[in-house]
Design a protein around this motif. Sequence first.
Motif, mmCIF file in Angstrom:
data_model
loop_
_atom_site.group_PDB
_atom_site.id
_atom_site.type_symbol
_atom_site.label_atom_id
_atom_site.label_comp_id
_atom_site.label_asym_id
_atom_site.label_seq_id
_atom_site.Cartn_x
_atom_site.Cartn_y
_atom_site.Cartn_z
ATOM 1 N N LEU A 134 0.835 -1.208 0.000
ATOM 2 C CA LEU A 134 0.000 0.000 0.000
ATOM 3 C C LEU A 134 0.866 1.251 0.000
ATOM 4 N N ARG B 34 -7.511 7.493 -0.021
ATOM 5 C CA ARG B 34 -6.065 7.445 -0.287
ATOM 6 C C ARG B 34 -5.322 8.437 0.601
ATOM 7 N N LEU C 80 0.819 3.998 -3.058
ATOM 8 C CA LEU C 80 0.459 5.404 -2.807
ATOM 9 C C LEU C 80 1.626 6.337 -3.127
ATOM 10 N N LEU D 213 -10.153 2.269 -2.872
ATOM 11 C CA LEU D 213 -8.953 3.051 -3.132
ATOM 12 C C LEU D 213 -9.150 4.039 -4.272
ATOM 13 N N GLU E 169 -8.680 -3.325 -0.028
ATOM 14 C CA GLU E 169 -10.043 -2.795 -0.098
ATOM 15 C C GLU E 169 -11.024 -3.719 0.630
ATOM 16 N N HIS F 260 1.734 7.183 -6.674
ATOM 17 C CA HIS F 260 0.496 7.789 -7.174
ATOM 18 C C HIS F 260 -0.359 6.787 -7.952
ATOM 19 N N GLY F 261 -0.364 5.504 -7.486
ATOM 20 C CA GLY F 261 -1.203 4.492 -8.122
ATOM 21 C C GLY F 261 -0.673 3.962 -9.438
ATOM 22 N N TRP G 238 -2.538 7.454 3.458
ATOM 23 C CA TRP G 238 -1.164 7.962 3.358
ATOM 24 C C TRP G 238 -0.756 8.669 4.657
#
Length: 525
Positions: A462, A507, A466, A501, A494, A469-470, A511
């Motif tokens: 995760l 998100r 993140l 997400l 999820e 930025h995916g 973070w």
Amino acid sequence: MPLTLASLVQRSALKLTVRAGADRLDAPVRWAHASELTDPVPYMEGGEFLLVTATNLDAENPEAMRRYVRRLAGAGVVGLGFAVGVNYDEVPKALVDAAEEAGLPLLEVPRRTPFIAIAKAVSSAIAGDQYRAVTAGFEVQRELTRAALSGDGPGELLTRLAVHLDGWAALYDAAGQVVAAAPEWAARRAARLTPDVERLRDRQAPASIVVGDTDDRVELQSLGTGRQVRGALAVGTGAALGTAERYAVHSAVALLTLTTARSRSLQGAEQRLGAAVLRMLLAGQPDHARAVAGDLYGGLLDAPFRLLIAEASDPATAAPLGEAMEAAALRTGETLLTVPEGDRLVVLAADGGAAVAACTAYAEAQEARTPAEGAKAEEGQVVVGLSAPAGPIAVSAAYKQAEQALSVARRRGRALVEHEELAAGSVLPLLADDAVRAFADGMLRALREHDAKGRGDLVASLRAWLAHHGQWDAAAADLGVHRHTLRYRMRRVEEILGRSLDDPDVRMELWLALKATSTPPVPEA
């Protein structure tokens, strides 16, 4: 001028002749008294001109006269009047020698001058001197009253008092700080007496103390109508106060006490008006606030100002900060709006002015006394939040800024935090709050429990996803896994969290939770 032996000798009607102590005739005479006792000392107070005919004295015995005269001089008798033609035709040599040896003035009184004539002359002179002193005192009282009513503050009153005393005068507030002094150089001398003023403040009013020596004698008088001391007056002179000077000081004390009481009443009225102006500004009614502010606070609203909120567990603890800001504003002619709110003090002060600078200096001095950097503020310390510069239409926003800065100052153990520090700095120090960490731990707990059972590395995955930025390929390469594996892990995140997400708020929260729980605290600038 007080009556002296010299002035008595100069009265031709008394026909007094000096037989000893001609160089000590300037001593003030407090009274004239006749006594034939061999030891009248127990009945003396000092300052008497003693009249004798030597009915019971062995006036021709040198040793007896030596003891007699020494006793009189030691008791503060200023002179001895010896009547000739009663028991002795002339003043005995033994008495003259004893008086010369002891330095006691000895005056010969002729038979045709009755003692009552000398007593009347002394009494009349003393009464005349007291009348002149009282008259002069009333004149000074009128002069000081005019000064007190002039509207120029206590400075003019102190100036006239100092001139009358041929010395200096200073006024202190309840905290022992010098408010005004005359002449100007006296402010430095008065500032050194703050410990003595604090000692006077601990006593019930009215109270007074004398400090210094004969060359620099200072008398401190408390101000206040009740038992609580509201301030103090200091007068410095080169000698003890006379009757006229005493009247002047007492008049000054009364006038300054009334002025202080009036000032406190006016201050209360000004605070109530200031509170109304602040409420209107916070309600978004700057025009109404300006109309109510009038000349008292109107000038403050015409230029950028700062809003600060000072907080302390004990409201009295915040008083010195308010007094420091008020003193700074008074010196520079600035307008200051101060509103007490329970354990808080809300202040509007000119941006870049002396009052804000005094607040900053006060906070720096308080932080210098804090034993460890970053430690929580000790109980009773003042914590201050300071807004960015604002105008009348933005007071509500400035208030929120000050509250936010105050909250950060409280968490960081700082005496003062400016909102501009928060806007220019990083958000990471804010994550050190215990409540934020508790929220983050709760949000990530299910993922950490999953990883602890050896079912995968969801938390690290995760974080990488993140951080990129995916972007699947970049995050997967960073983790050293296939992008399909990463997609599977994010679906598991999820499922476990029950949140999507795709939601930017989710998100963001995840973070911040990761930063709050795994990032070391960021040092403060």
